[in-house]
Scaffold this active site. Structure first.
Site, PDB file in Angstrom:
ATOM      1  CG  ASP A  28      -6.512   2.238  -4.829  1.00 26.39           C
ATOM      2  OD1 ASP A  28      -6.202   2.814  -4.835  1.00 26.39           O
ATOM      3  OD2 ASP A  28      -6.783   1.854  -3.361  1.00 26.39           O
ATOM      4  CB  SER A  29      -2.246   0.540  -4.861  1.00 25.38           C
ATOM      5  OG  SER A  29      -2.706   1.237  -3.291  1.00 25.38           O
ATOM      6  CB  CYS A  92      -4.840   5.406  -6.954  1.00 26.40           C
ATOM      7  SG  CYS A  92      -2.733   5.154  -6.358  1.00 26.40           S
ATOM      8  CD  GLU A 178      -4.572  -2.222   0.613  1.00 25.64           C
ATOM      9  OE1 GLU A 178      -4.335  -3.981   0.442  1.00 25.64           O
ATOM     10  OE2 GLU A 178      -5.701  -1.768   0.021  1.00 25.64           O
ATOM     11  CB  CYS A 210      -4.910   8.654   0.688  1.00 30.43           C
ATOM     12  SG  CYS A 210      -4.769   6.877   0.217  1.00 30.43           S
ATOM     13  CG  HIS A 212      -6.512   2.905   1.548  1.00 25.89           C
ATOM     14  ND1 HIS A 212      -5.769   3.212  -0.320  1.00 25.89           N
ATOM     15  CD2 HIS A 212      -6.187   1.387   0.946  1.00 25.89           C
ATOM     16  CE1 HIS A 212      -5.814   2.215  -0.697  1.00 25.89           C
ATOM     17  NE2 HIS A 212      -5.512   1.107  -0.109  1.00 25.89           N
TER      18      HIS A 212
END
Ligand code: DGL
Length: 294
Positions: A28-29, A92, A178, A210, A212
């Protein structure tokens, strides 16, 4: 004629290797893919996992598709060539929207995305057929969810009601996660503004498009209303991984010594370990550094 384990596009040109001991690569990012890794660990505890969070280059959402596709290709190549993984999970949505089909063509291991499994879950959950989808700017602008919805719309899963998708991009959500800021007043205010189109559409199901966003589920639920059913792609993606392992016979037998997890970050490893532990749990003990330009 296709052999049984070659039928799924996710399995592609994979060469059958029964009881494959190798790890599964997940990327993932940043921290979002941990929601998918958690579901995989719960469902498939015998499997080894190598997780790569590209925190040095997050967020992917505002970047153009070609650049995200290049990152996804570079990371998949690292997981396959250096870590010899038997499967790659693109945990992701932004990377899956930009690169999934190409990755499946370019690599000889099964490559699993999160978009189709997530939408399948949402279609199963909705009663009215009105589904909200939220994601990064890159994911929503790609039209990937509408494309998959058009395919699923014709399937038995959706046969009893027409599907109506309301999509909204939520720029800024990823950055809050994040920073480890998942319940602040600021994220609530942002959510109220960004989720207004979803509220107006009277959806009964909201897909967190997403990886996240499950970390923001309480805030999102407070804003859209508890009666809206939130769906994350994590569980369905883990089921998809299990299905492929079963179909290919590549599942790992329960190891006597327990299974291994490796954590890799292209950003600051101490930050990844600290924030990773608070979001995911104590399993994130040691984080390895990776320099994408190295
Ligand atoms: N977890 C990624 C996704 O599912 C976030 C992308 C980003 O870094 O903006 O899209």
């Amino acid at each position: 004629m296709l052999l049984p384990w070659q039928r799924s596009p996710a399995i592609g040109r994979y060469h059958r290797q029964p009881m494959d001991e190798r790890a599964i690569g997940v990327f993932d990012s940043g921290f979002g893919g941990l929601t998918v890794a958690r579901a995989m660990i719960d469902l498939l505890p015998a499997e080894d996992i190598v997780y790569l969070g590209d925190t040095g280059r997050y967020p992917y959402g505002p970047r153009d598709q070609a650049e995200v596709a290049r990152f996804a290709h570079q990371i998949t190549a690292k997981l396959v060539k250096e870590h010899d993984v038997k499967m790659v999970v693109v945990a992701c949505n932004t990377a899956a929207a930009a690169a999934l089909d190409q990755l499946r063509e370019d690599f000889d291991v099964p490559v699993v995305g999160v978009i189709e499994p997530g939408l399948r879950s949402a279609v199963r959950a909705t009663v009215s057929g009105r589904i909200g989808v939220i994601g990064t700017v890159g994911t929503i602008a790609s039209g990937a969810y509408q494309r998959v919805a058009a395919e699923l719309g014709g399937s038995a899963l959706a046969a009893d009601r027409p599907l109506e998708l309301t999509c909204a991009a939520c720029p800024g959500f990823v950055e809050f996660v994040e920073r480890g800021e998942t319940g602040s007043d600021q994220v609530f205010v942002l959510a109220e503004r960004l989720l207004e189109p979803i509220r107006r559409a009277c959806v009964d199901t909201l897909l967190l498009g997403c990886t996240h966003y499950p970390f923001l589920a309480r805030t999102i639920s407070d804003v859209v209303g508890r009666e809206v059913f939130l769906v994350s792609s994590a569980d369905e993606t883990a089921f998809e991984v299990r299905r492929i392992l079963e179909e290919t016979g590549a599942g790992r037998p329960k190891p006597a010594a327990g299974s291994q997890r490796r954590w890799i970050s292209s950003g600051d490893t101490a930050t990844f370990a600290a924030l990773g532990r608070s979001l995911f749990g104590p399993e994130i003990d040691r984080v390895e550094a990776w320099d994408p330009d190295g």
